[in-house]
Design a protein around this motif. Structure first.
Motif, PDB file in Angstrom:
ATOM      1  N   ASP B 141      22.016  44.781  35.761  1.00 17.47           N
ATOM      2  CA  ASP B 141      20.741  44.694  36.482  1.00 17.47           C
ATOM      3  C   ASP B 141      20.115  46.059  36.737  1.00 17.47           C
ATOM      4  O   ASP B 141      18.885  46.192  36.722  1.00 17.47           O
ATOM      5  N   LEU B 145      16.300  46.891  35.768  1.00 17.01           N
ATOM      6  CA  LEU B 145      15.327  47.302  36.785  1.00 17.01           C
ATOM      7  C   LEU B 145      14.729  48.650  36.438  1.00 17.01           C
ATOM      8  O   LEU B 145      13.515  48.853  36.551  1.00 17.01           O
ATOM      9  N   LYS B 246       9.551  41.978  44.929  1.00 18.07           N
ATOM     10  CA  LYS B 246      10.712  41.453  44.193  1.00 18.07           C
ATOM     11  C   LYS B 246      11.602  42.590  43.712  1.00 18.07           C
ATOM     12  O   LYS B 246      12.825  42.520  43.828  1.00 18.07           O
ATOM     13  N   GLN B 250      15.458  43.695  45.078  1.00 14.64           N
ATOM     14  CA  GLN B 250      16.620  43.837  44.193  1.00 14.64           C
ATOM     15  C   GLN B 250      17.339  45.152  44.456  1.00 14.64           C
ATOM     16  O   GLN B 250      18.562  45.218  44.399  1.00 14.64           O
ATOM     17  N   ARG B 253      19.603  44.681  47.588  1.00 12.85           N
ATOM     18  CA  ARG B 253      20.572  43.586  47.704  1.00 12.85           C
ATOM     19  C   ARG B 253      21.972  44.167  47.881  1.00 12.85           C
ATOM     20  O   ARG B 253      22.262  45.293  47.479  1.00 12.85           O
ATOM     21  N   LEU B 257      24.585  46.646  41.589  1.00 11.88           N
ATOM     22  CA  LEU B 257      23.597  46.576  40.516  1.00 11.88           C
ATOM     23  C   LEU B 257      24.254  46.736  39.156  1.00 11.88           C
ATOM     24  O   LEU B 257      23.630  46.499  38.129  1.00 11.88           O
TER      25      LEU B 257
END
Lengths: 185, 286
Positions: B141, B145, B246, B250, B253, B257
């Protein structure tokens, strides 16, 4: 016999839907989806919600987002963590924090030389200080002065200006953390 | 992380104001970060008419341009859906060929052990393409990103990012009007219109339908390949806010990642996809 009964029952189900339409005055072409899609009925019992205090359970559930940074006024922390100064100190550089609000210090172990006596590789332990914005070289000068004053021996640094990173050889991570907290970042 | 050597005087104490106040900006303490800004335009006339100025999130629109990660993202998008269904049969899988066709010696013919050997007509393949094969893999991720942030940074830095107040402001559904609008504003050959959901303003849909190089997608369809493919990216203000929220959420979170993709984590979701569509008697209606 059981199999035949199920086919008879399924036919009954189809007939049931056509019977319902037969008793309504609506023509098939007015609502074609009514006949095309199967009738699905659900039989749920009624329910009544009772008020329960879920606080004791909610505090045990895992969090989905990282909570905001604790303030300095929240008191001294037993781990030795310090909040950054707000507003940031008036220095020509700025050292940010990681996602988890910790100083951006990372350990690296690089292979150095093969020791011919033990036939083992010797390793070098480095500490990387990342997330540096502004004048990285000024940060490097301050860092070197601080570490050499604390340790008494010279330390080697490698500055990557593009990435805003300084790699240090010869100083423990705890000392660099002390530098970051001392500068107020 | 290096944005400017000197402190930006207006940046001290500047906080990025977003509609979604619950998601805080991670770089608002850093005085060396320059907050990028963009005009908000209306699509009512062909000539460019700016209505407002909006601040953009620096971690998304002024990120360090990691071209290597952007390249990895685009290569991933091109390859991870590849599926090879061809299978070339080997000599063991071809019918026949169990018996030695002629004796080893004295026939004058070449040595042959089976009529399906690779050098025979109708023989099997020696090193053929073997069976169904997939090039599926998932990028972590963090790289996905960073690729998105890099692509958006490039678009903004090269003046290819346009923020429209709303697609409802488009005054005409004539495709020629939209074409002339894009021509007047120097948007380029291809334009990607991004809205919050799949329900886009009717006039825009009617206009875009007849121009092959103009396309409209919802925010959940935004990807590195599309951002780099189209000359200009036109976002609505609402879509911009949602996108920023959004991406920032992320970054905030708790999960790592660098999570490695494991089928085990997605198995219940994938297998339960059509659960509500199952009926004991009737097949699913498509």
């Amino acid at each position: 016999m059981a199999k035949r009964l199920s086919t008879v029952l399924s036919r009954c189900r189809v007939l049931q839907s056509s019977n319902i339409r037969y008793f309504s005055s609506e023509k098939p072409w007015e609502n074609p989806w009514e006949h095309a899609l199967p009738k699905q009925s659900e039989t749920f019992t009624t329910f009544k919600e009772s008020p329960v205090n879920w606080a004791n359970i909610e505090r045990l559930l895992p969090r989905s987002t990282i909570p905001p940074m604790p303030r300095a006024t929240d008191g001294p922390f037993p781990s030795g963590w310090q909040a950054p100064q707000d507003p940031p100190p008036a220095l020509p550089y700025f050292i940010g924090r990681t996602r988890y609000h910790l100083p951006p210090l990372f350990l690296e172990r690089r292979r150095d030389e093969l020791n011919p006596m033990t036939m083992d590789f010797e390793y070098v332990e480095l500490v990387a200080l990342k997330e540096i914005s502004g004048d990285v070289f000024a940060c490097d000068v301050d860092l070197k002065n601080f570490l050499e004053a604390e340790l008494g021996h010279p330390v080697a640094t490698y500055v990557d200006e593009l990435k805003g990173m300084i790699k240090v050889k010869g100083a423990p991570r705890k000392l660099l953390e002390k530098f970051v907290y001392a500068q107020g970042f | 992380m290096i944005a400017s050597v000197f402190r930006a005087p207006s940046a001290i104490g500047a906080v990025c104001q977003f509609r979604f106040a619950s998601v805080a900006s991670p770089s608002h303490r850093n005085p060396f970060v320059v907050t990028p800004e963009a005009f908000v335009t209306t699509l009512s006339d062909e000539a460019e008419k700016n209505v407002a100025i909006t601040k953009l999130e620096p971690t998304i629109f002024r990120a360090t341009p990691r071209l290597d990660l952007l390249h990895r993202n685009i290569v991933w998008q091109e390859n991870y859906r590849n599926l090879q269904l061809t299978k070339q049969l080997s000599r063991a899988e071809m019918p026949g060929g169990g018996k030695k066709p002629w004796p080893q010696k004295k026939t004058g013919r070449h040595h042959a052990g089976s009529i399906r050997s690779p050098h025979f007509k109708y023989g099997g393949f020696a090193h053929g393409v073997r069976g169904p094969r997939t090039w599926f893999y998932m990028l972590p991720d963090s790289i996905r990103l960073k690729g998105l942030c890099t692509a958006l940074t490039i678009k903004h830095a090269q003046n290819d990012l346009v923020i429209a107040d709303s697609f409802e402001s488009l005054s005409s559904d004539d495709p020629l009007f939209l074409h002339n609008l894009a021509d007047t504003r120097n948007w380029g050959y291809s334009v990607l219109f991004v809205d919050t959901g799949s329900d886009v303003a009717t006039k825009l849909v009617d206009a875009v339908e007849h121009i092959p190089s103009f396309n409209a997608i919802p925010i959940y369809g935004l990807n590195c390949y599309s951002i780099m493919k189209y000359d200009t990216l036109v976002l609505t203000k609402a879509a911009l806010d949602e996108l920023q929220e959004k991406i920032l959420s992320q970054f905030q979170r708790t999960d790592s990642l660098q999570k490695k993709y494991k089928y085990m984590d997605y198995k219940p979701v994938l297998l339960g996809e059509g659960q509500h569509e199952e009926d004991p008697v009737f097949p699913p209606y498509v």
